[in-house]
Design an enzyme around this catalytic site. Structure first.
Site, PDB file in Angstrom:
ATOM      1  N   GLU A  17      -3.774   2.147   7.432  1.00 45.54           N
ATOM      2  CA  GLU A  17      -3.768   1.949   6.075  1.00 45.54           C
ATOM      3  C   GLU A  17      -4.301   3.264   5.326  1.00 45.54           C
ATOM      4  O   GLU A  17      -3.903   3.672   4.179  1.00 45.54           O
ATOM      5  CB  GLU A  17      -4.422   0.403   5.771  1.00 45.54           C
ATOM      6  CG  GLU A  17      -3.916   0.229   4.306  1.00 45.54           C
ATOM      7  CD  GLU A  17      -4.993   0.242   3.587  1.00 45.54           C
ATOM      8  OE1 GLU A  17      -4.746   0.405   2.253  1.00 45.54           O
ATOM      9  OE2 GLU A  17      -6.223   0.552   3.859  1.00 45.54           O
TER      10      GLU A  17
ATOM     11  N   ARG B 288       0.649  -1.200   0.148  1.00 42.87           N
ATOM     12  CA  ARG B 288      -0.231   0.058   0.086  1.00 42.87           C
ATOM     13  C   ARG B 288       0.742   1.362  -0.157  1.00 42.87           C
ATOM     14  O   ARG B 288       0.342   2.230   0.749  1.00 42.87           O
ATOM     15  CB  ARG B 288      -0.747   0.171   1.187  1.00 42.87           C
ATOM     16  CG  ARG B 288      -1.703  -1.067   1.250  1.00 42.87           C
ATOM     17  CD  ARG B 288      -2.840  -1.080   0.103  1.00 42.87           C
ATOM     18  NE  ARG B 288      -3.794  -2.147   0.577  1.00 42.87           N
ATOM     19  CZ  ARG B 288      -3.818  -3.619   0.338  1.00 42.87           C
ATOM     20  NH1 ARG B 288      -2.609  -3.838  -0.365  1.00 42.87           N
ATOM     21  NH2 ARG B 288      -4.823  -4.455   0.282  1.00 42.87           N
TER      22      ARG B 288
ATOM     23  N   CYS C 219      -9.908  -1.361   4.028  1.00 41.75           N
ATOM     24  CA  CYS C 219      -9.426  -1.759   5.558  1.00 41.75           C
ATOM     25  C   CYS C 219      -8.693  -0.349   6.277  1.00 41.75           C
ATOM     26  O   CYS C 219      -7.933   0.624   5.540  1.00 41.75           O
ATOM     27  CB  CYS C 219      -8.310  -2.808   5.162  1.00 41.75           C
ATOM     28  SG  CYS C 219      -8.886  -4.320   4.980  1.00 41.75           S
TER      29      CYS C 219
HETATM   30  N1  EPU Z   1     -10.880 -12.177  10.007  1.00 35.97           N
HETATM   31  C1  EPU Z   1     -11.387 -12.492  11.258  1.00 35.97           C
HETATM   32  N2  EPU Z   1     -12.362 -11.499  11.562  1.00 35.97           N
HETATM   33  C2  EPU Z   1     -12.621 -10.245  10.877  1.00 35.97           C
HETATM   34  C3  EPU Z   1     -11.968 -10.034   9.648  1.00 35.97           C
HETATM   35  C4  EPU Z   1     -11.035 -11.182   9.315  1.00 35.97           C
HETATM   36  O1  EPU Z   1     -11.171 -13.269  12.113  1.00 35.97           O
HETATM   37  O2  EPU Z   1     -13.284  -9.525  11.241  1.00 35.97           O
HETATM   38  C5  EPU Z   1      -9.777 -13.172   9.600  1.00 35.97           C
HETATM   39  C6  EPU Z   1     -10.234 -14.085   8.239  1.00 35.97           C
HETATM   40  O3  EPU Z   1     -11.002 -14.903   8.751  1.00 35.97           O
HETATM   41  C7  EPU Z   1      -9.058 -14.559   7.754  1.00 35.97           C
HETATM   42  C8  EPU Z   1      -7.808 -13.411   8.074  1.00 35.97           C
HETATM   43  O4  EPU Z   1      -8.704 -12.589   9.290  1.00 35.97           O
HETATM   44  O5  EPU Z   1      -8.666 -15.721   8.433  1.00 35.97           O
HETATM   45  C9  EPU Z   1      -7.485 -12.355   6.875  1.00 35.97           C
HETATM   46  O6  EPU Z   1      -8.801 -11.752   6.316  1.00 35.97           O
HETATM   47  P1  EPU Z   1      -9.281 -11.524   4.935  1.00 35.97           P
HETATM   48  O7  EPU Z   1      -8.936 -12.615   4.191  1.00 35.97           O
HETATM   49  O8  EPU Z   1     -10.572 -10.890   4.981  1.00 35.97           O
HETATM   50  O9  EPU Z   1      -8.171 -10.585   4.554  1.00 35.97           O
HETATM   51  P2  EPU Z   1      -7.304  -9.244   5.120  1.00 35.97           P
HETATM   52  O10 EPU Z   1      -5.980  -9.623   5.488  1.00 35.97           O
HETATM   53  O11 EPU Z   1      -8.411  -8.741   6.578  1.00 35.97           O
HETATM   54  C10 EPU Z   1      -6.419  -8.068   3.113  1.00 35.97           C
HETATM   55  C11 EPU Z   1      -6.369  -6.703   2.725  1.00 35.97           C
HETATM   56  C12 EPU Z   1      -7.626  -6.242   1.885  1.00 35.97           C
HETATM   57  C13 EPU Z   1      -7.835  -7.132   0.727  1.00 35.97           C
HETATM   58  C14 EPU Z   1      -8.028  -8.692   1.415  1.00 35.97           C
HETATM   59  C15 EPU Z   1      -8.146  -9.586   0.028  1.00 35.97           C
HETATM   60  C16 EPU Z   1      -5.034  -5.342   4.076  1.00 35.97           C
HETATM   61  C17 EPU Z   1      -4.874  -4.449   5.272  1.00 35.97           C
HETATM   62  N3  EPU Z   1      -6.365  -5.838   3.824  1.00 35.97           N
HETATM   63  O12 EPU Z   1      -7.515  -8.252   3.922  1.00 35.97           O
HETATM   64  O13 EPU Z   1      -7.585  -5.018   1.513  1.00 35.97           O
HETATM   65  O14 EPU Z   1      -9.167  -6.881  -0.066  1.00 35.97           O
HETATM   66  O15 EPU Z   1      -6.673  -8.968   2.089  1.00 35.97           O
HETATM   67  O16 EPU Z   1      -6.984  -9.917  -0.549  1.00 35.97           O
HETATM   68  O17 EPU Z   1      -3.996  -5.547   3.531  1.00 35.97           O
HETATM   69  C18 EPU Z   1      -7.796  -2.812   1.673  1.00 35.97           C
HETATM   70  O18 EPU Z   1      -6.699  -2.374   1.231  1.00 35.97           O
HETATM   71  O19 EPU Z   1      -8.474  -1.783   2.024  1.00 35.97           O
HETATM   72  C19 EPU Z   1      -8.408  -3.958   1.819  1.00 35.97           C
HETATM   73  C20 EPU Z   1      -9.622  -4.222   2.247  1.00 35.97           C
END
Ligand code: EPU
Length: 300
Positions: free
Chosen positions: A295, A167, A225
């Site tokens: 972020e 990012r 996020c």
């Molecule tokens: N999780 C929880 N509770 C929650 C949310 C997530 O337990 O409320 C757990 C999920 O079950 C999973 C892990 O956390 O095991 C990761 O969650 P997720 O797959 O939703 O991905 P993320 O790491 O939270 C990242 C990016 C997103 C992007 C997704 C998909 C960041 C900060 N976030 O989210 O990007 O869409 O991967 O690739 O890097 C953004 O940049 O604004 C954004 C939303």
């Protein structure tokens, strides 16, 4: 009109979180002649320029901002040029919406961007933030970026001369052949994509969108996020386990769908959003001794 100037523009009308007080002015530029005109008028407008795309990664404070919002309105359809190695260069204006570029590339049988399905924003902001989703970072597909500075005008910068991170994007204008500049605006970008079946590309886009819709509040008023994922961990999971998910303050809340999204449920204020953000950070620190880094771009 190459350049349209509007005074006293509300940031809450320019951001997907629907938060933010007035900026001094907004300059909407539709062509290179408008950029020349902007260079002439900018010093007289009395504020710091801020490049603004779709405002989908911005948390702007409620008070007045001594800013001139600079918006690229070059949103013509992308231009394609086939390369001898079988790839295709796709040139797109900063004002083009990412979803429109993805749809265009799918129909043209050009693969690479599918991971970004459902990511809002425009090309300029997408490159400036190195938007990423489902294993694809926009920066990894960039061949070169055309930037504008008031002092130097338009210049192309090769991707290899820029720094892309998580990012994060820095055109490194202070080093190498570029000019040193405080303010720069992404004007257009060129991406390297590869050929694939339009149907196969569509299937991947649909799968990514379904995943996103099931795990993120895609239709809520949010800025995506709010915290970066710490190395090897997930901010969403940490916030969830720290009990922050669904926490409300006034019209703002941490989403019940995904804990790393702040959503404006109606009538929220930036003061509430910022208080919640600090609350979430503190709860995660108390529980896990980990410091979450924002972020979302916070404009105080
Ligand atoms: N999780 C929880 N509770 C929650 C949310 C997530 O337990 O409320 C757990 C999920 O079950 C999973 C892990 O956390 O095991 C990761 O969650 P997720 O797959 O939703 O991905 P993320 O790491 O939270 C990242 C990016 C997103 C992007 C997704 C998909 C960041 C900060 N976030 O989210 O990007 O869409 O991967 O690739 O890097 C953004 O940049 O604004 C954004 C939303």
């Amino acid at each position: 009109m190459p350049l349209t100037l509007t005074h006293d523009v509300l940031l809450k009308e320019r951001t997907t979180l629907r938060l933010g007080g007035p900026a001094l002015a907004e300059a909407v530029v539709s062509c290179a002649a408008g950029l020349d005109e902007l260079a002439r008028v900018l010093p007289g407008l009395g504020g710091r320029p801020l490049a603004l795309g779709a405002g989908s990664n911005l948390l702007a404070a409620d008070g007045p901002h001594a800013l001139i919002l600079v918006r690229a309105a070059n949103n013509a359809p992308a231009e394609l040029s086939n390369q001898p190695d079988g790839t295709t260069l796709v040139r797109a204006g900063a004002g083009l919406r990412l979803p429109r570029l993805l749809g265009f590339c799918q129909r043209a049988g050009l693969a690479g961007l599918e991971g970004l399905t459902g990511v809002p924003g425009r090309i300029g902001g997408g490159v400036a933030m190195n938007a990423g989703s489902y294993g694809v970072e926009l920066g990894s597909l960039v061949s070169r970026v055309r930037l504008w500075t008031p002092e130097g005008g338009l210049i192309w910068r090769e991707a290899k001369d820029c720094a892309f991170g998580y990012r994060h994007f820095d055109p490194q204008l202070g080093t190498g052949k570029g000019t040193s500049a405080n303010f720069w605006l992404i004007w257009e970008a060129e991406f390297i994509l590869r050929a694939d079946e339009p149907f196969a590309i569509r299937k991947r886009m649909e799968a990514n969108y379904a995943k996103k819709k099931a795990t993120q509040p895609v239709t809520a008023k949010s800025a995506g996020c709010v915290f970066k994922n710490p190395a090897g961990s997930s901010a969403g999971r940490l916030l969830d386990e720290a009990g922050v998910k669904g926490k409300r303050l006034g019209g703002m809340a941490f989403s019940t769908v995904h804990a790393n999204f702040l959503v404006n449920e109606g009538g929220g204020t930036a003061a509430e959003a910022l208080e919640l953000l600090e609350y979430g950070r503190a709860m995660v620190f108390d529980r896990f001794s980990m410091n979450l880094e924002t972020e979302v771009v916070v404009l105080q």
